[in-house]
Design an enzyme around this catalytic site. Structure first.
Site, PDB file in Angstrom:
ATOM      1  N   ASP A  20     -46.265 -31.248  28.105  1.00 25.58           N
ATOM      2  CA  ASP A  20     -46.581 -32.726  28.172  1.00 25.58           C
ATOM      3  C   ASP A  20     -46.207 -33.496  26.642  1.00 25.58           C
ATOM      4  OD1 ASP A  20     -48.849 -32.214  30.288  1.00 25.58           O
ATOM      5  OD2 ASP A  20     -49.330 -30.923  28.781  1.00 25.58           O
ATOM      6  N   GLN A 246     -37.446 -28.556  18.526  1.00 25.48           N
ATOM      7  CA  GLN A 246     -37.117 -29.251  19.896  1.00 25.48           C
ATOM      8  C   GLN A 246     -35.630 -29.793  20.012  1.00 25.48           C
ATOM      9  OE1 GLN A 246     -38.455 -32.685  22.165  1.00 25.48           O
ATOM     10  NE2 GLN A 246     -39.066 -31.735  23.685  1.00 25.48           N
ATOM     11  N   ARG A 262     -39.218 -22.130  31.722  1.00 24.97           N
ATOM     12  CA  ARG A 262     -40.602 -22.288  32.498  1.00 24.97           C
ATOM     13  C   ARG A 262     -41.069 -23.970  32.456  1.00 24.97           C
ATOM     14  NH1 ARG A 262     -44.645 -20.111  27.623  1.00 24.97           N
ATOM     15  NH2 ARG A 262     -45.152 -22.452  26.921  1.00 24.97           N
ATOM     16  N   GLY A 263     -41.974 -24.227  33.276  1.00 23.47           N
ATOM     17  CA  GLY A 263     -42.689 -25.397  33.103  1.00 23.47           C
ATOM     18  C   GLY A 263     -41.619 -26.569  33.473  1.00 23.47           C
ATOM     19  N   GLU A 264     -41.509 -27.493  32.521  1.00 22.81           N
ATOM     20  CA  GLU A 264     -40.729 -28.666  33.202  1.00 22.81           C
ATOM     21  C   GLU A 264     -39.508 -29.183  32.082  1.00 22.81           C
ATOM     22  OE1 GLU A 264     -42.972 -32.123  34.471  1.00 22.81           O
ATOM     23  OE2 GLU A 264     -41.503 -33.563  33.871  1.00 22.81           O
ATOM     24  N   ASP A 265     -39.761 -29.270  30.753  1.00 21.74           N
ATOM     25  CA  ASP A 265     -38.923 -29.610  29.986  1.00 21.74           C
ATOM     26  C   ASP A 265     -37.799 -28.726  29.792  1.00 21.74           C
ATOM     27  OD1 ASP A 265     -37.873 -31.765  28.274  1.00 21.74           O
ATOM     28  OD2 ASP A 265     -38.219 -30.210  26.772  1.00 21.74           O
ATOM     29  N   SER A 266     -38.206 -27.416  29.487  1.00 27.64           N
ATOM     30  CA  SER A 266     -36.940 -26.475  29.258  1.00 27.64           C
ATOM     31  C   SER A 266     -36.366 -26.240  30.618  1.00 27.64           C
ATOM     32  CB  SER A 266     -37.554 -25.274  28.873  1.00 27.64           C
ATOM     33  OG  SER A 266     -38.785 -24.450  29.866  1.00 27.64           O
TER      34      SER A 266
HETATM   35  O1  TRH Z   1     -44.702 -25.193  27.645  1.00 27.17           O
HETATM   36  P1  TRH Z   1     -44.422 -25.459  28.987  1.00 27.17           P
HETATM   37  O2  TRH Z   1     -44.969 -24.366  29.811  1.00 27.17           O
HETATM   38  O3  TRH Z   1     -45.289 -26.836  29.486  1.00 27.17           O
HETATM   39  C1  TRH Z   1     -45.858 -26.745  30.460  1.00 27.17           C
HETATM   40  C2  TRH Z   1     -45.212 -27.654  31.789  1.00 27.17           C
HETATM   41  O4  TRH Z   1     -44.603 -28.819  31.231  1.00 27.17           O
HETATM   42  C3  TRH Z   1     -45.867 -27.856  32.790  1.00 27.17           C
HETATM   43  O5  TRH Z   1     -45.314 -28.567  33.813  1.00 27.17           O
HETATM   44  C4  TRH Z   1     -47.208 -28.621  32.585  1.00 27.17           C
HETATM   45  O6  TRH Z   1     -47.962 -28.817  33.674  1.00 27.17           O
HETATM   46  C5  TRH Z   1     -47.973 -27.658  31.309  1.00 27.17           C
HETATM   47  O7  TRH Z   1     -47.072 -27.733  30.278  1.00 27.17           O
HETATM   48  C6  TRH Z   1     -49.253 -28.448  31.161  1.00 27.17           C
HETATM   49  O8  TRH Z   1     -42.928 -25.628  29.361  1.00 27.17           O
HETATM   50  P2  TRH Z   1     -41.942 -26.805  28.949  1.00 27.17           P
HETATM   51  O9  TRH Z   1     -42.259 -27.817  29.905  1.00 27.17           O
HETATM   52  O10 TRH Z   1     -40.573 -26.245  29.361  1.00 27.17           O
HETATM   53  O11 TRH Z   1     -42.286 -27.173  27.723  1.00 27.17           O
HETATM   54  C7  TRH Z   1     -41.579 -26.280  26.586  1.00 27.17           C
HETATM   55  C8  TRH Z   1     -41.088 -27.201  25.464  1.00 27.17           C
HETATM   56  O12 TRH Z   1     -41.055 -26.362  24.221  1.00 27.17           O
HETATM   57  C9  TRH Z   1     -39.823 -27.787  25.642  1.00 27.17           C
HETATM   58  O13 TRH Z   1     -39.772 -29.085  25.199  1.00 27.17           O
HETATM   59  C10 TRH Z   1     -38.864 -26.889  24.824  1.00 27.17           C
HETATM   60  C11 TRH Z   1     -39.754 -26.562  23.640  1.00 27.17           C
HETATM   61  N1  TRH Z   1     -39.132 -25.540  22.832  1.00 27.17           N
HETATM   62  C12 TRH Z   1     -38.798 -25.673  21.629  1.00 27.17           C
HETATM   63  O14 TRH Z   1     -38.564 -26.725  21.287  1.00 27.17           O
HETATM   64  N2  TRH Z   1     -38.286 -24.480  20.809  1.00 27.17           N
HETATM   65  C13 TRH Z   1     -38.296 -23.182  21.157  1.00 27.17           C
HETATM   66  O15 TRH Z   1     -37.778 -22.159  20.715  1.00 27.17           O
HETATM   67  C14 TRH Z   1     -38.804 -23.083  22.905  1.00 27.17           C
HETATM   68  C15 TRH Z   1     -38.805 -21.739  23.203  1.00 27.17           C
HETATM   69  C16 TRH Z   1     -39.312 -24.265  23.654  1.00 27.17           C
END
Ligand code: TRH
Length: 366
Positions: A20, A246, A262-266
């Site tokens: 989020d 990030q 996983r999730g959305e952004d990654s």
């Molecule tokens: O953390 P998430 O599992 O977030 C999830 C999803 O967005 C899901 O759709 C939502 O409903 C839920 O949250 C509440 O996965 P996501 O979306 O990939 O977000 C991870 C963030 O972390 C992404 O912006 C990348 C960042 N990241 C870093 O900045 N550094 C890192 O070393 C890693 C591994 C990730």
């Protein structure tokens, strides 16, 4: 045509994990880079601070990368921007006083939805959602087709990826993680894999598959805790590493031959990295996430062995992962997967990015 800058108030409530905050922060930065005035209201600044170490999570007001970042509760006593855009991310429910104050101020209200490849998204993207207070409200859906809002992407992202590829990978990993060069003394044939997954991922299957490969593997595992099942074995070397900011996450993805995300952004960032990826979809009630996964597999059109592996990963099926991963890494399947990854990235990159689409949409509807 020169357009005056718009004022955006972007509201973000952290449900769990980083997605989020991660998506909202990227969107806020993109809108600011497009010359707009942006305030990001967030209920848990500490979560954003993990992604953005420069953030002072106690500050009442601060500006980073052109975005004013404010704690959510302050919005309860703040007026919405006259003639501005209010983005309610992921149906997060605006503060009641703020919402009441939107009426009569000529605001446009956008409900930014989660990313999905499901076909119904195209029919719902841009639909109005009539409100009792008379403020025009619309659904805005990210997506993978021209009939959706698209994906977030900075204009120079692909060029940055290309430029990085020309540099030595061990040196890039060293610079990125701060870990010793020796950890990344890679031999030319080594497979470098990133693992970013949920706690229920079938890691025993992953361990068995990677330890049994003929090719040496370096598995990078960012985060605070290394899952106990992962260990050096056979040609597999595990590299626990710090969570990177990030702003440098793309560099990390770009260092790897295969990205588990996983999730959305990654997921979106791994698509832009252009290498094969295995996506773990965020679990939803009633297994709704599995429909989401199938729709995405349809759109991405991965080679069959890659799709089989991704399904096994999401079913938490250790045995299936242990056999599907080596099969997907073998030639000619591996080359086919790499080719399709680059092609899908190129196809997605022909479209305007989500922030640009959103800005155009707002100009049309204000
Ligand atoms: O953390 P998430 O599992 O977030 C999830 C999803 O967005 C899901 O759709 C939502 O409903 C839920 O949250 C509440 O996965 P996501 O979306 O990939 O977000 C991870 C963030 O972390 C992404 O912006 C990348 C960042 N990241 C870093 O900045 N550094 C890192 O070393 C890693 C591994 C990730």
């Amino acid at each position: 045509m020169i357009h005056p800058a718009l004022s955006f108030d972007l509201f973000c409530r952290v449900v769990d994990n980083f997605g989020d905050a991660g998506v909202c922060w990227r969107l806020a930065q993109r809108l600011a880079a497009l010359g707009q005035s942006v305030r990001l209201w967030i209920d848990r600044p500490a979560v954003l601070a993990r992604l953005l170490p420069a953030l002072d999570e106690q500050a009442a007001k601060q500006t980073l990368d052109g975005v004013q970042i404010r704690p959510w509760h302050q919005a309860e006593h703040t007026a919405p921007p006259q003639g501005g855009v209010v983005i309610e991310a992921f149906a997060c429910n605006l503060p009641a006083t703020y919402q009441a104050a939107m009426a009569g101020r000529g605001c446009l209200w956008i409900n930014l939805e989660y990313l999905s490849a499901e076909p119904w998204v195209e029919g719902c993207h841009g639909l109005p959602s009539p409100q009792a207070n008379g403020v025009p409200k619309f659904f805005f859906f990210p997506g993978f087709t021209p009939a959706t809002g698209g994906l977030l992407r900075e204009p120079d992202l692909l060029v940055r990826h290309e430029a990085a590829q020309a540099q030595d990978r061990s040196a890039r990993l060293h610079a990125l993680t701060g870990l010793s060069d020796a950890r990344f003394a890679l031999d030319g044939n080594e497979l470098v894999i990133l693992l970013f997954c949920y706690a229920d991922a079938p890691l025993a299957g992953l361990q068995a598959a990677l330890a049994g490969l003929e090719r040496p593997v370096r598995l990078l595992v960012p985060g605070d805790r290394l899952p106990a099942v992962l260990r050096d074995q056979g040609g597999l070397r595990i590299v626990p590493m710090p969570f990177v900011p990030q702003a440098r996450f793309d560099e990390l993805l770009g260092c790897c031959d295969l990205n588990f995300v996983r999730g959305e952004d990654s997921l979106v960032r791994a698509i832009w990295a252009g290498a094969p990826l295995v996506w773990q979809v965020y679990r939803q009630a009633g297994d709704a996430h599995l429909d989401k996964l199938e729709a995405w597999l349809d759109r991405a059109d991965w080679p069959p062995l890659a799709a089989e592996l991704i399904r096994a990963w999401n079913r938490q099926d250790d045995d299936a992962v242990a056999s599907a991963l080596p099969a997907a890494l073998q030639e000619p399947a591996w080359s086919g997967w790499r080719t399709r990854s680059r092609a899908w990235r190129a196809e997605q990159a022909t479209r305007p990015d989500l922030a640009r689409n959103l800005l155009d949409f707002c100009r049309q509807h204000l």
